[in-house]
Design a protein around this motif. Structure first.
Motif, PDB file in Angstrom:
ATOM      1  N   LEU A 102       0.612  -1.458  -0.367  1.00  0.00           N
ATOM      2  CA  LEU A 102       0.351  -0.137  -0.009  1.00  0.00           C
ATOM      3  C   LEU A 102       0.771   1.671   0.187  1.00  0.00           C
ATOM      4  O   LEU A 102       0.657   2.663  -0.978  1.00  0.00           O
ATOM      5  CB  LEU A 102      -1.302  -0.037   1.311  1.00  0.00           C
ATOM      6  N   ALA A 103       1.743   1.286   0.330  1.00  0.00           N
ATOM      7  CA  ALA A 103       3.131   2.520   0.684  1.00  0.00           C
ATOM      8  C   ALA A 103       3.631   2.328  -0.986  1.00  0.00           C
ATOM      9  O   ALA A 103       3.769   3.441  -1.204  1.00  0.00           O
ATOM     10  CB  ALA A 103       4.453   2.196   1.938  1.00  0.00           C
ATOM     11  N   ILE A 104       3.803   1.518  -1.023  1.00  0.00           N
ATOM     12  CA  ILE A 104       4.823   1.691  -2.665  1.00  0.00           C
ATOM     13  C   ILE A 104       3.872   2.172  -3.586  1.00  0.00           C
ATOM     14  O   ILE A 104       3.479   2.797  -4.432  1.00  0.00           O
ATOM     15  CB  ILE A 104       5.115   0.487  -3.011  1.00  0.00           C
ATOM     16  N   ALA A 105       2.318   1.846  -3.683  1.00  0.00           N
ATOM     17  CA  ALA A 105       0.796   1.978  -5.020  1.00  0.00           C
ATOM     18  C   ALA A 105       0.821   3.584  -3.884  1.00  0.00           C
ATOM     19  O   ALA A 105       0.827   4.411  -5.420  1.00  0.00           O
ATOM     20  CB  ALA A 105      -0.060   1.565  -4.282  1.00  0.00           C
ATOM     21  N   LYS A 106       1.021   3.852  -3.058  1.00  0.00           N
ATOM     22  CA  LYS A 106       0.478   5.058  -2.439  1.00  0.00           C
ATOM     23  C   LYS A 106       1.428   6.619  -3.148  1.00  0.00           C
ATOM     24  O   LYS A 106       1.324   7.787  -3.286  1.00  0.00           O
ATOM     25  CB  LYS A 106       0.455   5.574  -1.060  1.00  0.00           C
ATOM     26  N   SER A 107       2.506   5.673  -2.918  1.00  0.00           N
ATOM     27  CA  SER A 107       3.776   6.759  -3.109  1.00  0.00           C
ATOM     28  C   SER A 107       3.960   6.768  -4.861  1.00  0.00           C
ATOM     29  O   SER A 107       4.232   8.053  -5.330  1.00  0.00           O
ATOM     30  CB  SER A 107       5.323   6.339  -3.112  1.00  0.00           C
ATOM     31  N   LYS A 108       3.265   6.499  -5.677  1.00  0.00           N
ATOM     32  CA  LYS A 108       3.457   6.576  -7.187  1.00  0.00           C
ATOM     33  C   LYS A 108       1.773   7.602  -7.532  1.00  0.00           C
ATOM     34  O   LYS A 108       1.796   7.985  -8.405  1.00  0.00           O
ATOM     35  CB  LYS A 108       3.136   5.439  -7.558  1.00  0.00           C
ATOM     36  N   LEU A 109       1.652   7.646  -6.259  1.00  0.00           N
ATOM     37  CA  LEU A 109       0.467   8.672  -7.029  1.00  0.00           C
ATOM     38  C   LEU A 109       0.521  10.539  -6.411  1.00  0.00           C
ATOM     39  O   LEU A 109       1.727  10.606  -6.237  1.00  0.00           O
ATOM     40  CB  LEU A 109      -1.304   8.778  -5.416  1.00  0.00           C
ATOM     41  N   PRO A 110       0.148  11.488  -7.602  1.00  0.00           N
ATOM     42  CA  PRO A 110       0.449  12.276  -7.472  1.00  0.00           C
ATOM     43  C   PRO A 110       0.442  12.756  -6.074  1.00  0.00           C
ATOM     44  O   PRO A 110      -0.736  12.452  -5.119  1.00  0.00           O
ATOM     45  CB  PRO A 110      -0.581  13.007  -8.614  1.00  0.00           C
ATOM     46  N   ALA A 111       1.086  14.214  -5.486  1.00  0.00           N
ATOM     47  CA  ALA A 111       0.772  14.398  -4.268  1.00  0.00           C
ATOM     48  C   ALA A 111      -0.371  15.064  -3.609  1.00  0.00           C
ATOM     49  O   ALA A 111      -1.119  14.649  -2.711  1.00  0.00           O
ATOM     50  CB  ALA A 111       1.837  15.910  -4.561  1.00  0.00           C
ATOM     51  N   GLY A 115      -2.199  13.193  -0.926  1.00  0.00           N
ATOM     52  CA  GLY A 115      -2.734  13.980   0.630  1.00  0.00           C
ATOM     53  C   GLY A 115      -4.735  13.355   0.726  1.00  0.00           C
ATOM     54  O   GLY A 115      -5.169  13.782   2.526  1.00  0.00           O
ATOM     55  N   LYS A 116      -5.037  13.385  -0.270  1.00  0.00           N
ATOM     56  CA  LYS A 116      -6.110  12.860  -0.012  1.00  0.00           C
ATOM     57  C   LYS A 116      -7.297  11.264   0.777  1.00  0.00           C
ATOM     58  O   LYS A 116      -8.007  11.347   1.565  1.00  0.00           O
ATOM     59  CB  LYS A 116      -7.001  13.078  -1.415  1.00  0.00           C
ATOM     60  N   LEU A 117      -5.283  10.400   0.664  1.00  0.00           N
ATOM     61  CA  LEU A 117      -5.797   8.830   1.016  1.00  0.00           C
ATOM     62  C   LEU A 117      -6.040   9.097   2.020  1.00  0.00           C
ATOM     63  O   LEU A 117      -4.163   9.338   2.427  1.00  0.00           O
ATOM     64  CB  LEU A 117      -5.013   8.811   0.076  1.00  0.00           C
ATOM     65  N   VAL A 118      -6.589   7.803   2.556  1.00  0.00           N
ATOM     66  CA  VAL A 118      -6.453   7.923   4.127  1.00  0.00           C
ATOM     67  C   VAL A 118      -6.336   5.985   4.633  1.00  0.00           C
ATOM     68  O   VAL A 118      -7.192   5.330   3.796  1.00  0.00           O
ATOM     69  CB  VAL A 118      -6.695   8.029   5.033  1.00  0.00           C
ATOM     70  N   VAL A 119      -5.122   5.946   4.803  1.00  0.00           N
ATOM     71  CA  VAL A 119      -5.106   5.111   5.051  1.00  0.00           C
ATOM     72  C   VAL A 119      -4.488   4.288   6.331  1.00  0.00           C
ATOM     73  O   VAL A 119      -4.626   4.877   7.411  1.00  0.00           O
ATOM     74  CB  VAL A 119      -3.740   3.536   4.165  1.00  0.00           C
ATOM     75  N   VAL A 120      -6.146   3.079   7.011  1.00  0.00           N
ATOM     76  CA  VAL A 120      -5.878   3.206   8.420  1.00  0.00           C
ATOM     77  C   VAL A 120      -5.879   1.221   8.580  1.00  0.00           C
ATOM     78  O   VAL A 120      -6.268   0.682   8.042  1.00  0.00           O
ATOM     79  CB  VAL A 120      -7.164   2.823   8.926  1.00  0.00           C
ATOM     80  N   PHE A 208      -2.719  -2.251  -6.728  1.00  0.00           N
ATOM     81  CA  PHE A 208      -3.222  -1.281  -6.040  1.00  0.00           C
ATOM     82  C   PHE A 208      -3.367  -0.051  -6.554  1.00  0.00           C
ATOM     83  O   PHE A 208      -3.457   1.041  -6.500  1.00  0.00           O
ATOM     84  CB  PHE A 208      -2.634  -1.536  -4.548  1.00  0.00           C
ATOM     85  N   ALA A 209      -1.761   0.344  -7.061  1.00  0.00           N
ATOM     86  CA  ALA A 209      -1.678   1.592  -7.979  1.00  0.00           C
ATOM     87  C   ALA A 209      -2.794   1.629  -9.140  1.00  0.00           C
ATOM     88  O   ALA A 209      -3.091   3.227  -9.459  1.00  0.00           O
ATOM     89  CB  ALA A 209       0.174   1.824  -8.283  1.00  0.00           C
ATOM     90  N   ALA A 210      -2.536   1.070  -9.781  1.00  0.00           N
ATOM     91  CA  ALA A 210      -3.799   0.988 -10.916  1.00  0.00           C
ATOM     92  C   ALA A 210      -5.460   1.434 -10.093  1.00  0.00           C
ATOM     93  O   ALA A 210      -6.320   1.949 -10.786  1.00  0.00           O
ATOM     94  CB  ALA A 210      -3.415  -0.165 -11.631  1.00  0.00           C
ATOM     95  N   ASP A 211      -5.447   0.909  -9.171  1.00  0.00           N
ATOM     96  CA  ASP A 211      -7.173   1.121  -8.768  1.00  0.00           C
ATOM     97  C   ASP A 211      -7.187   2.282  -7.967  1.00  0.00           C
ATOM     98  O   ASP A 211      -8.198   3.187  -7.802  1.00  0.00           O
ATOM     99  CB  ASP A 211      -7.189  -0.090  -7.760  1.00  0.00           C
ATOM    100  N   LEU A 212      -5.911   2.345  -7.150  1.00  0.00           N
ATOM    101  CA  LEU A 212      -6.519   3.853  -5.959  1.00  0.00           C
ATOM    102  C   LEU A 212      -6.498   5.472  -6.338  1.00  0.00           C
ATOM    103  O   LEU A 212      -7.393   5.774  -6.546  1.00  0.00           O
ATOM    104  CB  LEU A 212      -4.219   4.022  -5.558  1.00  0.00           C
ATOM    105  N   PRO A 213      -6.369   5.757  -8.023  1.00  0.00           N
ATOM    106  CA  PRO A 213      -6.684   7.285  -8.296  1.00  0.00           C
ATOM    107  C   PRO A 213      -8.628   7.220  -8.859  1.00  0.00           C
ATOM    108  O   PRO A 213      -8.894   7.565  -8.468  1.00  0.00           O
ATOM    109  CB  PRO A 213      -6.293   7.307  -9.289  1.00  0.00           C
TER     110      PRO A 213
END
Length: 221
Positions: A102-111, A115-120, A208-213
């Motif tokens: 999840l951390a790797i996938a999140k790091s591939k998103l634009p800044a 900032g919008k995504l919350v991972v709990v 995950f990276a493909a689906d997060l947006p």
């Protein structure tokens, strides 16, 4: 230390696709048993996400964050794309792998999207997972990840409302501790604060990276 993971799915889905159970264990292994089954439909095109027939509401969990402060899960994540995972920091493989992916996938998103995504991450082993330990463990993955601990009954009820089986940790005669919990990542939409999809154990960082947006935009992956 032993860990057991359970992946929940509907009886129809199991019959159709024979979903395998995700197992995580230390040197001495672990046992498995059945758990609650949410209503799901699975796309035959092998998408990473399992789309829920009936979206899940957010569980009413008021717990403690890594700073030792009260964290109301429903209120603090309201209107925000949220990923929820139940696990514990002493887990030898699946939990750290999932959070790393999840951390790797999140790091591939634009800044802006990051900032919008919350991972709990909610611990299933609150006796050992203090706020300090959770903070240190999650901080090694992504310092923005939210770690929650607290009353086990609250955690168990919240997980089970999502079809994620969580059992009270058991201390074995040899001193090892068996922790049993589901390995699903639950994805909540910012549009209605409901979970329309979940991800089984084994989902890769690329998936995950493909689906997060899509999740961030409030679309069903």
């Amino acid at each position: 230390m032993r860990t057991t993971f359970r992946a929940a799915a509907s009886a129809a889905a199991i019959a159709a696709l024979a979903l395998t159970l995700a197992a995580c264990g230390g040197p001495d292994g672990g046992a498995d048993s059945s758990g609650p089954e949410p209503a799901v439909s699975i796309d035959a095109t092998a998408k990473a996400a399992t789309v829920l027939d009936t979206p899940f509401e957010k569980p009413d969990m008021i717990l403690t964050d890594t700073g030792g402060k009260t964290y109301d899960f429903v209120e603090r994540t309201k209107g925000r794309p949220t990923l929820l995972f139940f696990g514990y920091t002493h887990c030898p493989d699946v939990c750290p792998t999932t959070m790393s992916d999840l951390a790797i996938a999140k790091s591939k998103l634009p800044a802006a999207e990051q900032g919008k995504l919350v991972v709990v991450f909610v611990t299933t082993d609150p006796e050992r997972d203090t706020p300090k330990r959770l903070g240190e463990w999650l901080g090694a993955q992504d310092k923005s990840f939210v770690g929650l601990t607290g009353d086990f009954a609250t955690i168990q009820a919240g997980a089970r409302s999502l079809g994620v089986d969580v059992e009270k940790p058991v201390k074995e005669k040899d001193g090892s501790i068996t922790v049993t919990h589901g390995a699903q990542v639950i994805a909540y939409s910012p549009k209605d604060d409901k979970a329309h999809a979940l991800y089984m154990s084994g989902t890769t960082s690329e998936e995950f990276a493909a689906d997060l947006p899509k999740i961030i935009a409030g679309r069903t992956p």
